[in-house]
Enzyme design. Structure first.
Site, PDB file in Angstrom:
ATOM      1  N   ASN A  87       0.869  -1.177   0.000  1.00 39.59           N
ATOM      2  CA  ASN A  87       0.000   0.000   0.000  1.00 39.59           C
ATOM      3  C   ASN A  87       0.905   1.227   0.000  1.00 39.59           C
ATOM      4  O   ASN A  87       1.346   1.689   1.047  1.00 39.59           O
ATOM      5  CB  ASN A  87      -0.908  -0.030   1.234  1.00 39.59           C
TER       6      ASN A  87
ATOM      7  N   GLU B 197      -9.729   7.424  13.085  1.00 40.36           N
ATOM      8  CA  GLU B 197      -9.650   6.404  14.131  1.00 40.36           C
ATOM      9  C   GLU B 197      -9.034   6.927  15.427  1.00 40.36           C
ATOM     10  O   GLU B 197      -9.456   6.526  16.514  1.00 40.36           O
ATOM     11  CB  GLU B 197      -8.783   5.233  13.643  1.00 40.36           C
TER      12      GLU B 197
ATOM     13  N   ASP C 285       1.043  17.215   8.590  1.00 44.47           N
ATOM     14  CA  ASP C 285       0.674  16.136   9.505  1.00 44.47           C
ATOM     15  C   ASP C 285      -0.201  16.725  10.611  1.00 44.47           C
ATOM     16  O   ASP C 285       0.247  17.589  11.368  1.00 44.47           O
ATOM     17  CB  ASP C 285       1.932  15.501  10.090  1.00 44.47           C
TER      18      ASP C 285
ATOM     19  N   ARG D 162      -2.987  18.803   0.147  1.00 37.35           N
ATOM     20  CA  ARG D 162      -3.832  19.091  -1.018  1.00 37.35           C
ATOM     21  C   ARG D 162      -4.919  20.091  -0.647  1.00 37.35           C
ATOM     22  O   ARG D 162      -5.502  20.025   0.426  1.00 37.35           O
ATOM     23  CB  ARG D 162      -4.463  17.799  -1.544  1.00 37.35           C
TER      24      ARG D 162
ATOM     25  N   LYS E 174       2.752   1.170   3.566  1.00 34.68           N
ATOM     26  CA  LYS E 174       2.205   0.184   4.492  1.00 34.68           C
ATOM     27  C   LYS E 174       2.221  -1.168   3.800  1.00 34.68           C
ATOM     28  O   LYS E 174       1.741  -1.286   2.665  1.00 34.68           O
ATOM     29  CB  LYS E 174       0.773   0.546   4.909  1.00 34.68           C
TER      30      LYS E 174
ATOM     31  N   GLU F 172      -7.319  -2.052   4.998  1.00 37.60           N
ATOM     32  CA  GLU F 172      -7.286  -2.170   3.545  1.00 37.60           C
ATOM     33  C   GLU F 172      -6.441  -3.357   3.111  1.00 37.60           C
ATOM     34  O   GLU F 172      -6.746  -4.015   2.115  1.00 37.60           O
ATOM     35  CB  GLU F 172      -6.709  -0.886   2.944  1.00 37.60           C
TER      36      GLU F 172
ATOM     37  N   HIS G 135     -10.022   5.875  -2.306  1.00 35.74           N
ATOM     38  CA  HIS G 135     -10.175   5.222  -0.999  1.00 35.74           C
ATOM     39  C   HIS G 135     -11.294   4.182  -1.003  1.00 35.74           C
ATOM     40  O   HIS G 135     -11.847   3.847   0.048  1.00 35.74           O
ATOM     41  CB  HIS G 135     -10.450   6.251   0.113  1.00 35.74           C
TER      42      HIS G 135
ATOM     43  N   ARG H 182      -2.160  -1.899  -3.800  1.00 35.21           N
ATOM     44  CA  ARG H 182      -3.228  -0.903  -3.751  1.00 35.21           C
ATOM     45  C   ARG H 182      -2.894   0.211  -4.743  1.00 35.21           C
ATOM     46  O   ARG H 182      -1.833   0.820  -4.699  1.00 35.21           O
ATOM     47  CB  ARG H 182      -3.344  -0.322  -2.348  1.00 35.21           C
TER      48      ARG H 182
END
Length: 403
Positions: free
Chosen positions: A7, A335, A284, A242, A14, A388, A181, A92
Site C-alpha cells: 500500500n 480512528e 501532519d 492538497r 504500508k 485495507e 479510498h 493498492r
C-alpha cells in the site's frame, strides 16, 4: 496463500504479509514521512509483533519496499527465509480511471494502462507503479494483482460522476469523477454493518476516510452513490498537503499573476496547500494539533477549516441519501483523534449525530471497532479500524486462485 500487500502512499508505505487462508497477518510494516530527514520504517513479525525501527532517510517509497524485502529475507524472526515463499502480491492503486473497474492481474498490457492513470493520482500512482516495477525485478515469477480505490465507486450514477462541462471532454478524455479510498470505504461500511448487527444492503451509511488524504462517501445499500474525491484525489476535502475543492478560477488567476507553469501550479495544489499551506507548520495533523495547543493561530485556523469542510460534506450526503443510519470514521485521523471527532460532531448534533464524550475519549478501546454515539442517537457514530491490506489480500487470493 502468502500474499504480500503493498500500500504505497505519497509519503508512506504500508505492507503486510498475510496468510490469506487463515486471514492472519505474519508481518507488518509502516514507513512514514518518506522523503523527509526524519523518515522511519517500523517492521514487526508474528506472533509478538515487536516493532523494530529503521532509518529510511534518503529513500523513496520504492526504496523502502526494497529495504523491507531485504529485512524479510535476513531477519531470523521473519516468517519467510526467501522471497520465493511469497506466493502473490496485492498492490493498492489509487486511480484506475475507466481502464480498470475491478482487481486485475498485472501483465504487460495492464502495466501500460497503469502508466496512463498516473496523471489521475500524481501523488500516489507513480509511487505504486515504482513499487510494482521493483517487485517485478525482485520477484519476477510471482503474480502481482492491482486492486483499485476507484473500483468501489463505479456504482455512482451519472448525475454524481459527470461534470457540468461540454460532453466532448468526457467522450474524448473520460473526464468524470472517479473517487478514491474505495477499498477503505467498502471495508468500513461492512464493519459498521457488523457493529449495527444489520446487513450492509439494508443500511444508509456515510463513511469518512480521514488521513493525510481524505474522502467521504455516501454508501446506500452497500453501494457507493457519491464521494468527495473526483477526477483526481485533489477534489473534495481539505487534506494534508492538497487544497481540496476551490474556485477553479483561482488557478488561472494565480498562474497569470505569478507567471508560473502548469507543473508548478500542480505542485502548489497537491504538495504545498491544505493543512500544510494554511498552518505553515506541517501537513501532519498531529504536528498541527500540537502547534494549536501552544497557541499557534494559523494552526488553529487550519484545524477549524478542516473540521468545517468535513461537516459540510457529511451534511451534503445526509441531504442526498434517502436515509442515514450511521456515520463511520476511519483511517489515521478518523480512528485516532478523539479531539477532531468531538469537534466534527459538535456541529452535527442538530442533525441527529450525537457523540457520547466518554465513549469517544475512551482510550482502552483504541484499535477496536466501536460505537461512540449516545444510545438514543438517531444516527449512530461508529469508529472502524481500517484494514485495507486484509481486503486487498482477499481480492488478490481470489484472483490468483482462479488462474
Amino acid at each position: 496463500m502468502k500474499v504480500l500487500v503493498v500500500n504505497a502512499g505519497s509519503s508512506s508505505l504500508k505492507c503486510q504479509l498475510i496468510e490469506s487462508d487463515g486471514k492472519m497477518s505474519l508481518m507488518k510494516c509502516l514507513a512514514e514521512r518518506v522523503g523527509n530527514e526524519d523518515a522511519s520504517m517500523s517492521v514487526s513479525f508474528f506472533p509478538d509483533f515487536e516493532k523494530v525501527k529503521y532509518n529510511v532517510a534518503g529513500l523513496t517509497v520504492a526504496g523502502c519496499l526494497k529495504k523491507l524485502l531485504d529485512i524479510m529475507t535476513d531477519d531470523p524472526e521473519s516468517p519467510i527465509s526467501g522471497l520465493g515463499q511469497i506466493e502473490a502480491v496485492g498492490n493498492r492503486i489509487v486511480a484506475g480511471g475507466e481502464y480498470f473497474t475491478r482487481a486485475t492481474l498485472i501483465d504487460e498490457k495492464a502495466r501500460e494502462d497503469l502508466a496512463k492513470c498516473e496523471e489521475l493520482a500524481p501523488l500516489h500512482n507513480p509511487a505504486a507503479d515504482e513499487c510494482i516495477d521493483t517487485l517485478r525485478e525482485m520477484l519476477p515469477t510471482t503474480p502481482q494483482v492491482a486492486v483499485f480505490d476507484t473500483a468501489f465507486h463505479q456504482t455512482m450514477p451519472p448525475k454524481a460522476y459527470m461534470y457540468p462541462l461540454p460532453m466532448r471532454y468526457y467522450d474524448e478524455y473520460k473526464i468524470r469523477r472517479y473517487g478514491a479510498h474505495g477499498t477503505s470505504h467498502r471495508y468500513a461500511a461492512q464493519q459498521a454493518a457488523n457493529l449495527l448487527g444489520r446487513p450492509v444492503r439494508d443500511l444508509g451509511l456515510i463513511t469518512c476516510h480521514l488521513g493525510n488524504g481524505g474522502s467521504i462517501a455516501a454508501v446506500n445499500h452497500g453501494k457507493s452513490v457519491d464521494t468527495t474525491m473526483g477526477f483526481t484525489p485533489l477534489e473534495g476535502l481539505m487534506m494534508g498537503t492538497r487544497s481540496g475543492s476551490i474556485d477553479p478560477a483561482i488557478i488561472t488567476y494565480i498562474m497569470r499573476r505569478e507567471g508560473i507553469s502548469f507543473d508548478e501550479m500542480d505542485a502548489i495544489l497537491n504538495r504545498e496547500s491544505g493543512i500544510r499551506g494554511v498552518s505553515g507548520t506541517s501537513g501532519d495533523m498531529r504536528d498541527v494539533l500540537d502547534a494549536a495547543a501552544e497557541g499557534d493561530e494559523r494552526a488553529n485556523l487550519a484545524i477549524e477549516m478542516y473540521v468545517y469542510r468535513i461537516q459540510k460534506a457529511i451534511g451534503s450526503y445526509y441531504a442526498a441519501m434517502t436515509r442515514t443510519d450511521a456515520v463511520v470514521m476511519t483511517a489515521g485521523i478518523g480512528e485516532n483523534s478523539a479531539e477532531l471527532r468531538e469537534r466534527i460532531f459538535a456541529g452535527l448534533a442538530h442533525m441527529g449525530m450525537i457523540l457520547d464524550k466518554d465513549r469517544n475519549d475512551f482510550t482502552g478501546a483504541l484499535g477496536a471497532n466501536r460505537i461512540i454515539s449516545i444510545d438514543d442517537s438517531p444516527i449512530r457514530i461508529c469508529v472502524v479500524t481500517t484494514d485495507e491490506e486484509m481486503r486487498i489480500a482477499r481480492e488478490t487470493d481470489a484472483l490468483v486462485g482462479r488462474m
